[in-house]
Design an enzyme around this catalytic site. Structure first.
Site, PDB file in Angstrom:
ATOM      1  N   ASN A 123       0.820  -1.210   0.000  1.00  0.00           N
ATOM      2  CA  ASN A 123       0.000   0.000   0.000  1.00  0.00           C
ATOM      3  C   ASN A 123       0.852   1.257   0.000  1.00  0.00           C
ATOM      4  O   ASN A 123       1.929   1.295   0.600  1.00  0.00           O
ATOM      5  CB  ASN A 123      -0.928  -0.002   1.212  1.00  0.00           C
ATOM      6  CG  ASN A 123      -1.892  -1.176   1.192  1.00  0.00           C
ATOM      7  OD1 ASN A 123      -2.122  -1.777   0.152  1.00  0.00           O
ATOM      8  ND2 ASN A 123      -2.442  -1.513   2.347  1.00  0.00           N
ATOM      9  N   HIS A 148       5.960  -0.485  -2.533  1.00  0.00           N
ATOM     10  CA  HIS A 148       5.522   0.338  -3.661  1.00  0.00           C
ATOM     11  C   HIS A 148       5.520   1.826  -3.328  1.00  0.00           C
ATOM     12  O   HIS A 148       4.982   2.625  -4.079  1.00  0.00           O
ATOM     13  CB  HIS A 148       4.139  -0.109  -4.138  1.00  0.00           C
ATOM     14  CG  HIS A 148       4.140  -1.515  -4.653  1.00  0.00           C
ATOM     15  ND1 HIS A 148       3.012  -2.302  -4.699  1.00  0.00           N
ATOM     16  CD2 HIS A 148       5.154  -2.283  -5.126  1.00  0.00           C
ATOM     17  CE1 HIS A 148       3.322  -3.494  -5.195  1.00  0.00           C
ATOM     18  NE2 HIS A 148       4.619  -3.500  -5.459  1.00  0.00           N
ATOM     19  N   GLY A 168      -5.586  -9.096   2.985  1.00  0.00           N
ATOM     20  CA  GLY A 168      -6.166  -8.201   1.988  1.00  0.00           C
ATOM     21  C   GLY A 168      -5.360  -8.011   0.735  1.00  0.00           C
ATOM     22  O   GLY A 168      -5.440  -6.953   0.111  1.00  0.00           O
ATOM     23  N   ASN A 185      -8.414 -13.198   2.648  1.00  0.00           N
ATOM     24  CA  ASN A 185      -8.813 -12.445   1.454  1.00  0.00           C
ATOM     25  C   ASN A 185     -10.169 -12.958   0.977  1.00  0.00           C
ATOM     26  O   ASN A 185     -10.480 -14.144   1.139  1.00  0.00           O
ATOM     27  CB  ASN A 185      -7.778 -12.608   0.325  1.00  0.00           C
ATOM     28  CG  ASN A 185      -7.831 -11.471  -0.668  1.00  0.00           C
ATOM     29  OD1 ASN A 185      -7.753 -10.305  -0.305  1.00  0.00           O
ATOM     30  ND2 ASN A 185      -7.953 -11.798  -1.945  1.00  0.00           N
TER      31      ASN A 185
END
Length: 410
Positions: free
Chosen positions: A180, A199, A280, A309
């Site tokens: 995230n 990221h 998730g 998930n």
């Protein structure tokens, strides 16, 4: 001529190889079967959509004359159905969910080195869209729809973020590896040394000219002007005057910054892990990073893998346990099983308000994004309605990296 997808061409090549035809030859022995199969595929597709008792005798003979086309169309239908099922969200029943969380709690108690991998699914409760869900960013963009969401600056750490912070404080979680970019892990109070944001972080811009790279934590999303291979934010380093850049790693790029990516920390944590908890994440990106999965170890010595998930992931078959549930619900039950309190998010203790670097006077108008923690104005007017995201790590950056390649004609 009709247009063929890459997978279609591959199947045709395999069929031609079975006929002992040389694929790369330009002779009629190759072109003839390819053109014939290409021409008959639409017809066979229309026929197979009909029930058997509705097909004419001529249509039945057509299917008998072209068994390869029939096999290809049916195979394509099976693959399409499989892809649809994988995109569906599945929820475990109440009792099944509790049973699975009890198994997870037992594994957490026994773990010596628990590492948590997180994806967009832990931030949906903060009104930040996920990516591959039914209303996800990529799902909408692939349908040609505009991507809209609440202003990311108004998001706050979710229950899952706060649970992870508490588990780290209890020394139950050693490291967190996140895909995230929303900065919510840091804002929850999780220390940066225990976090790898693979990221990037939308709240951090850096001066790569300074050695080591100089970080500037901001009170707003710094990616307003940035996109794929275009990372300048429009501000400059207060020390050397070089142009600042964001830390986001878009598709097609390779992250080289030490922080906040912290790849060395992620690899070290994965190398020591005896339990990995994925929360998730579709794992379609993380699966490509071999160093995170200890695949160099014998199978019996690899860490236990628990996945939370709602959708299918490519690691499901390797998981010790797959929990089909929402992250907040699962983590709340887990904390209950572990007899631990969930600390509420306290804005006064949010590290962002203490770590942020103020803008210089000439930079005050360098962004239009909402400041973190902003509220209605003195007149009580509500914040403006969400607008389609045009740039940064949600909108423009994604679309530039996902341009569809033109299909080749045969």
């Amino acid at each position: 001529m009709c247009r063929l997808q890459h997978t279609d061409i591959t199947l045709i090549i395999m069929q031609l190889n079975q006929c002992k035809c040389t694929v790369w030859s330009s002779g009629p022995a190759v072109r003839g079967p390819v053109v014939e199969l290409c021409a008959v595929l639409p017809q066979v597709t229309r026929i197979l959509k009909k029930a058997e008792d509705e097909r004419t005798e001529e249509e039945a003979r057509t299917l008998l004359r072209h068994p390869s086309a029939v096999e290809q169309v049916r195979g394509r239908s099976v693959r399409s159905g499989q892809q649809r099922r994988r995109r569906e969200e599945v929820c475990d029943g109440v009792e099944e969910l509790r049973t699975k969380v009890s198994q997870l709690a037992a594994a957490v108690r026994c773990a010596q080195h628990l590492v948590v991998y997180t994806g967009a699914g832990i931030s949906t409760a903060a009104s930040i869209p996920d990516y591959r869900g039914p209303n996800g960013v990529w799902t909408q963009l692939q349908k040609g729809q505009a991507v809209s969401s609440s202003d990311l600056g108004r998001a706050e750490p979710t229950l899952t973020h706060m649970c992870i912070k508490a588990l780290h404080q209890q020394n139950l979680v050693k490291h967190v590896v996140s895909q995230n970019c929303d900065g919510l892990h840091l804002r929850s109070g999780l220390p940066q040394h225990a976090l790898s944001e693979l990221h990037g972080n939308m709240l951090i811009e850096v001066c790569a000219s300074c050695i080591p790279a100089r970080e500037y934590v901001r009170m707003f999303d710094v990616t307003e002007r940035t996109a794929l291979r275009r990372h300048a934010t429009g501000r400059r380093c207060g020390r050397c005057g070089a142009e600042l850049r964001d830390t986001i790693v878009h598709f097609g790029e390779r992250g080289t910054l030490e922080q906040p990516l912290n790849w060395s920390g992620a690899a070290a944590a994965a190398g020591s892990a005896d339990l990995i908890l994925c929360l998730g994440s579709s794992l379609k990106v993380l699966k490509k990073y071999a160093c995170l999965w200890s695949m160099n170890r014998p199978a019996k010595r690899r860490p236990l893998l628990f996945i939370v998930n709602l959708q299918w992931t490519p690691k499901d078959d390797l998981a010790t346990l797959k929990i089909n549930g929402r992250c907040d619900e699962v983590m709340e039950l887990l904390m209950e099983e572990l007899d631990l309190q969930i600390p509420p998010y306290n804005k006064a203790e949010d590290p962002i308000f203490h770590q942020a670097t103020p803008l210089r006077p000439e930079e005050e108008l360098s962004h239009t994004r909402c400041l973190i923690g902003s509220a209605p104005d003195a007149q009580g007017h509500a914040p403006p309605a969400p607008q389609p995201v045009q740039g940064g790590w949600f909108g423009r950056g994604f679309s530039k990296g996902r341009k569809r390649k033109k299909r080749k004609t045969v």
